[in-house]
Design a protein around this motif. Structure first.
Motif, PDB file in Angstrom:
ATOM      1  N   SER A 109       0.722  -1.091   0.022  1.00 36.45           N
ATOM      2  CA  SER A 109       0.030   0.089   0.164  1.00 36.45           C
ATOM      3  C   SER A 109       0.559   1.092  -0.026  1.00 36.45           C
ATOM      4  O   SER A 109       2.028   1.410   0.631  1.00 36.45           O
ATOM      5  CB  SER A 109      -0.921  -0.073   1.166  1.00 36.45           C
ATOM      6  OG  SER A 109      -1.701  -0.931   1.182  1.00 36.45           O
ATOM      7  N   GLU A 140      -8.654  11.048  -4.059  1.00 40.09           N
ATOM      8  CA  GLU A 140     -10.115  10.596  -3.696  1.00 40.09           C
ATOM      9  C   GLU A 140     -10.900   9.685  -4.767  1.00 40.09           C
ATOM     10  O   GLU A 140     -11.450   8.857  -4.232  1.00 40.09           O
ATOM     11  CB  GLU A 140     -10.752  11.945  -3.574  1.00 40.09           C
ATOM     12  CG  GLU A 140     -12.306  11.801  -2.964  1.00 40.09           C
ATOM     13  CD  GLU A 140     -13.324  11.372  -4.061  1.00 40.09           C
ATOM     14  OE1 GLU A 140     -14.082  10.782  -3.639  1.00 40.09           O
ATOM     15  OE2 GLU A 140     -13.392  11.721  -5.328  1.00 40.09           O
ATOM     16  N   GLY A 143      -8.441   5.690  -4.707  1.00 38.19           N
ATOM     17  CA  GLY A 143      -8.569   4.391  -3.668  1.00 38.19           C
ATOM     18  C   GLY A 143      -7.364   3.630  -3.370  1.00 38.19           C
ATOM     19  O   GLY A 143      -6.611   3.617  -4.190  1.00 38.19           O
ATOM     20  N   PRO A 144      -7.432   2.817  -2.590  1.00 39.85           N
ATOM     21  CA  PRO A 144      -6.473   1.545  -2.227  1.00 39.85           C
ATOM     22  C   PRO A 144      -5.957   0.936  -3.399  1.00 39.85           C
ATOM     23  O   PRO A 144      -6.879   0.681  -4.632  1.00 39.85           O
ATOM     24  CB  PRO A 144      -6.858   0.773  -1.028  1.00 39.85           C
ATOM     25  CG  PRO A 144      -8.087   1.589  -0.692  1.00 39.85           C
ATOM     26  CD  PRO A 144      -8.683   2.317  -1.770  1.00 39.85           C
ATOM     27  N   GLN A 147      -3.532   5.971  -0.962  1.00 38.56           N
ATOM     28  CA  GLN A 147      -4.570   6.745  -0.183  1.00 38.56           C
ATOM     29  C   GLN A 147      -3.758   7.639   0.498  1.00 38.56           C
ATOM     30  O   GLN A 147      -2.243   7.530   0.701  1.00 38.56           O
ATOM     31  CB  GLN A 147      -5.046   5.630   0.732  1.00 38.56           C
ATOM     32  CG  GLN A 147      -4.035   4.683   1.476  1.00 38.56           C
ATOM     33  CD  GLN A 147      -4.659   3.602   2.255  1.00 38.56           C
ATOM     34  OE1 GLN A 147      -5.273   3.611   3.258  1.00 38.56           O
ATOM     35  NE2 GLN A 147      -4.154   2.383   1.917  1.00 38.56           N
TER      36      GLN A 147
END
Length: 285
Positions: A109, A140, A143-144, A147
């Motif tokens: 991530s 926005e 997303g993942p 983030q």
């Protein structure tokens, strides 16, 4: 904006700065990563190295960013509900099939905390709140795994993060002035549970291809040997040795012999261990 850039840093503090005009972010235990979205994507480390291969899953996701966007943040790996820095080190030191297997088993991530360029506009001279708004705007719709880090101007919320999130791998909090620009200096403040300091790697003990310990120059000028290196850190030290001129034997302040190596490599050591005869290296910067 020229690649690679010098990143902004955080100086150690014991308590968060309170009062109006300060914002706080949780500090995740990952690898500093600057994501450059130009015609393609490159991932830069804190020291300026290209780490795109190690974080190819982040680079692939970042192709969805608008062209000429640059983000600063942390590459993190989640295992069993918490960040795992050991898994991060394994990822960055792996190659070939081993790296491909780690990417498949433990996808990364990217937690961004700054937007340095958007649509080709250099935002480093803009205040933190303006850069924060740009960061939220660009992330926005995505997303993942990309983030934005949470942020608050409520010091009580920040202290709650500090007290209750260590089990999820949150190291502490970072305080940033709302009006601060992005500068390659220690303009931010970090409050950590296990405080560390940066030191320069100046030598090693053992064979050049398998160093057992590293000699460091501490901020107060002392030269000391580390405790035994973990395999991932040893691999990174080997790479640094390979790029350095042949070393010479020298002694630490305690009289222990080590072989010198070229400067420029920063390692993070646990500050509590620097009072004793050795230091514990926790990561290579």
């Amino acid at each position: 904006m020229e690649y690679p850039l010098r990143v902004a840093l955080a100086g150690a503090a014991t308590t968060p700065s309170a009062g109006p005009g300060w914002w706080y972010e949780p500090k995740l235990d990952g690898d500093r990563a600057v994501v450059w979205r130009r015609d393609t994507v490159r991932v830069q480390t804190r020291s300026g190295r290209d780490a795109t291969a190690a974080w190819i899953d982040i680079a692939t996701a970042a192709m969805d960013l608008p062209p000429d966007t640059v983000l600063d943040g942390e590459a993190v790996l989640w295992r069993d509900g918490r960040t795992d820095f050991g898994a991060v080190r394994s990822r960055t030191s792996a190659r070939g099939r081993c790296l491909a297997d780690l990417i498949h088993r433990y996808p990364a991530s990217y937690v961004a905390f700054d937007c340095l360029m958007l649509h080709g506009r250099d935002l480093r001279g803009c205040p933190y709140l303006e850069r924060r708004a740009a960061l939220l705007e660009v992330l926005e719709p995505l997303g993942p795994p990309l983030q934005a880090v949470p942020a608050t101007d409520d010091v009580d919320v920040a202290l709650a993060w500090y007290e209750h999130l260590p089990a999820q791998g949150i190291e502490g909090i970072v305080a940033k002035a709302a009006t601060s620009t992005y500068r390659p200096m220690r303009a931010w403040k970090k409050i950590r549970h296990a405080e560390t300091v940066d030191a320069e790697a100046i030598g090693y003990v053992g064979p050049a291809g398998r160093p057992r310990r590293v000699a460091v120059l501490l901020p107060d000028g002392r030269r000391m040997l580390s405790q035994a290196l973990t395999p991932p850190i040893a691999v990174e030290i080997v790479r640094h040795i390979a790029k350095s001129a042949p070393g010479q034997p020298l002694r630490t302040d305690d009289g222990e012999t080590y072989t010198t190596t070229g400067g420029g490599l920063v390692v993070e050591v646990e500050s509590g261990t620097t009072r004793h005869a050795t230091v514990a290296v926790v990561r290579v910067r």
